[in-house]
Motif scaffolding. Structure first.
Motif: not given
Ligand SMILES: *Cc1c(COP(=O)(O)O)cnc(C)c1O
Length: 523
Positions: A232, A268, A237
């Motif tokens: 992420l 994210a 992400g």
């Protein structure tokens, strides 16, 4: 082990070396253990259970082209023959009302009879979903109370009650996540799922149209936080709609990093789905909302003791955080400012500007009988009683873990206590003996087998969930059977490889049955 010799009962059965063979019976039945043919094999050709007058030869006017050319292929049996057939079959079922059902991840606990009593009250049992709402305020209030309990126990802002099972709830949660992502005008095609997840998780994500990516597990059986945060980090992400984490997980372990997992996913821009099938281990102790969860299904037929009936009816309500609650599907219950509960349908939405339901999961509100049973269970336990449910479930599982870890390989036993289920493998059972042999041996011992070969992250898994409703004496009987099976395995007892010996059928070819099911009787 001195197993009785049953050579006389089943010609194919080999002797275990016991002294006196049991006598054969002419019927093939063995006392109360009855053989049962298919109903078509029972029926005499052309037989019937009713006497009807001869049909007149003249067909009813206008219907002649619908006349049968051949008799229907139905078995011809009398009423008592039909009743006995199904009653004999029903006696071949194993059930939670007969003995322990230690299936890991399934939470097969006793279904209190109080729940059944309340669910059968005519005001709950005899109502119809099309009935005018004004005639069922009590039922709507009961649904609202269940919703209140679920939100309080999980620390969440909303709940969708209509999903009919856990997997249906997963779909509901992911559709809410998709609606939230779309409302932000974003495209996030990926859902991350740990390798230890229940098979329904990746299946649901794929069914909802997401691409599934696996997150690895660490050596101690938990989600690999470092791998997740790496996936992420630094804007990588941006394609991730969310994660699906089971907590406690399918290795029977609490995901201690849950707050950090949630924080990383939220940072994210994603959402956290929690598979709440294992809520029994933490109910009344931990509120998933406090761990950053955005959506979680609850299997009323697991944690809240409603029956798992032959694949249904289950019930899988989904609790939603304030980030997702607006997207809850129709219909839902809502209390007005005076605390009066109402059902919200399409036509009520104009007065609720904040609501943006993504659609609906079912025609009506959900499984009323299950709602009533679950609410009766909650009210009869109270908050403190539910916490004790979790305590006792965890205590029982640890009792099993510590009582068997000297004879069975327990992969995570050194990592500390387990939660509601104990995980073993067939690693140290001796040459050629597998998890399947132990499971089949348990049937001879009179127990339903544990969950086998799941979770997939360990080889030859045996996942045992005793639940809090087994007594210490009951656990000791189970443990003694397991110890005996482990000892037979290590001693090379060949009869274990051909167990079960005392069932009407032995080792059926499950793969063939699944791949080429013969669902129609062909004579
Ligand atoms: C039981 C279970 C499910 C699925 O629930 P159903 O009600 O059977 O659809 C999902 N995840 C886990 C971990 C489960 O144990």
């Amino acid at each position: 082990m001195n197993a009785p010799n049953t050579a006389g009962w089943r010609p194919e059965m080999t002797s275990n070396g016991a002294a006196t063979p049991l006598p054969a019976t002419a019927s093939g039945d063995r006392g109360l253990a009855l053989e049962e043919p298919l109903i078509f094999e029972l029926a005499a050709p052309g037989g019937t259970g009713v006497d009807l007058p001869e049909a007149s030869a003249a067909p009813v006017a206008g219907l002649s082209r619908h006349l049968r050319k051949t008799p229907p292929a139905l078995p011809g049996l009398s009423e008592p023959e039909v009743v006995r057939h199904y009653t004999r079959l029903s006696r071949q079922n194993y059930a939670i009302d007969l003995g322990p059902f230690p299936l890991g991840s399934c939470t097969m606990k006793h279904n209190p009879r109080l729940n059944e009593r309340v669910a059968r009250l005519p005001g709950f049992a005899d109502i119809h979903p099309m009935q005018p709402r004004a005639t069922v305020p009590g039922a709507i209030e009961a649904i609202a109370q269940l919703a209140d309990w679920l939100m309080v126990l999980t620390g969440m802002a909303g709940v969708a009650l209509s999903p009919k099972a856990g997997a249906h709830g997963e779909l509901c949660g992911l559709l809410a996540i998709r609606a939230a992502v779309e409302a932000r005008g974003e495209d996030r095609p990926v859902v991350l799922v740990p390798t230890s997840a229940h098979g329904t998780n990746p299946a649901t994500a794929a069914f909802a149209g997401f691409r599934v990516e696996a997150i690895p597990a660490t050596d101690d059986g938990r989600v690999d936080l470092a791998a997740l945060t790496a996936r992420l980090a630094d804007g990588a992400g941006g394609d991730v709609a969310g994660v699906m984490i089971t907590n406690p997980n399918t290795c029977g372990l609490f995901e201690r990093d849950m707050p950090a997992i949630s924080a990383a996913v939220h940072a994210a821009g994603g959402y956290v789905y929690c598979d709440g099938a294992n809520f029994n281990a933490i109910v009344g102790r931990v509120r998933p909302g406090d761990l950053g969860v955005d959506a979680m299904h609850i299997n009323l037929h697991k944690t809240f003791s409603t029956p798992h009936g032959g694949g249904g009816p289950g019930s899988g309500p989904v609790v939603l955080s304030d980030r997702l609650a607006a997207y809850a599907p129709l219909p839902f219950v809502r209390r007005d400012d005076d605390g009066v509960a109402h059902l919200v349908e399409e036509e009520d939405l104009s007065s609720l500007p904040g609501a943006a339901p993504f659609g609906r999961m079912a025609a009506f509100h959900g499984q009323m009988g299950m709602f009533v049973r679950a609410l009766a269970y909650m009210l009869s336990h109270g908050g403190d009683g539910l916490a004790q449910v979790a305590n006792d479930a965890v205590l029982n599982a640890n009792y099993v873990l510590r009582s068997l870890q000297d004879v069975l390989h327990a992969p995570f036993a050194d990592a500390g206590p387990c939660m509601h289920e104990a995980l073993f493998t067939d690693d140290e059972l001796g040459e050629g003996v597998t998890t399947l042999d132990i499971a089949k041996g348990l049937i001879d011992e009179g127990f339903h087998p544990m969950t086998v070969y799941f979770p997939l992250v360990v080889h030859g898994a045996m996942l045992i969930e005793p639940t809090e409703t087994e007594s210490r004496a009951g656990l000791d009987r189970f443990i003694s059977s397991m110890r005996s099976l482990a000892a037979r395995a290590k001693a090379g007892d060949p009869s274990l490889k051909t167990a079960p010996h005392y069932t009407p059928r032995r080792r059926v070819d499950e793969t063939l049955a699944a791949r080429k099911p013969r669902l129609v009787w062909q004579g």
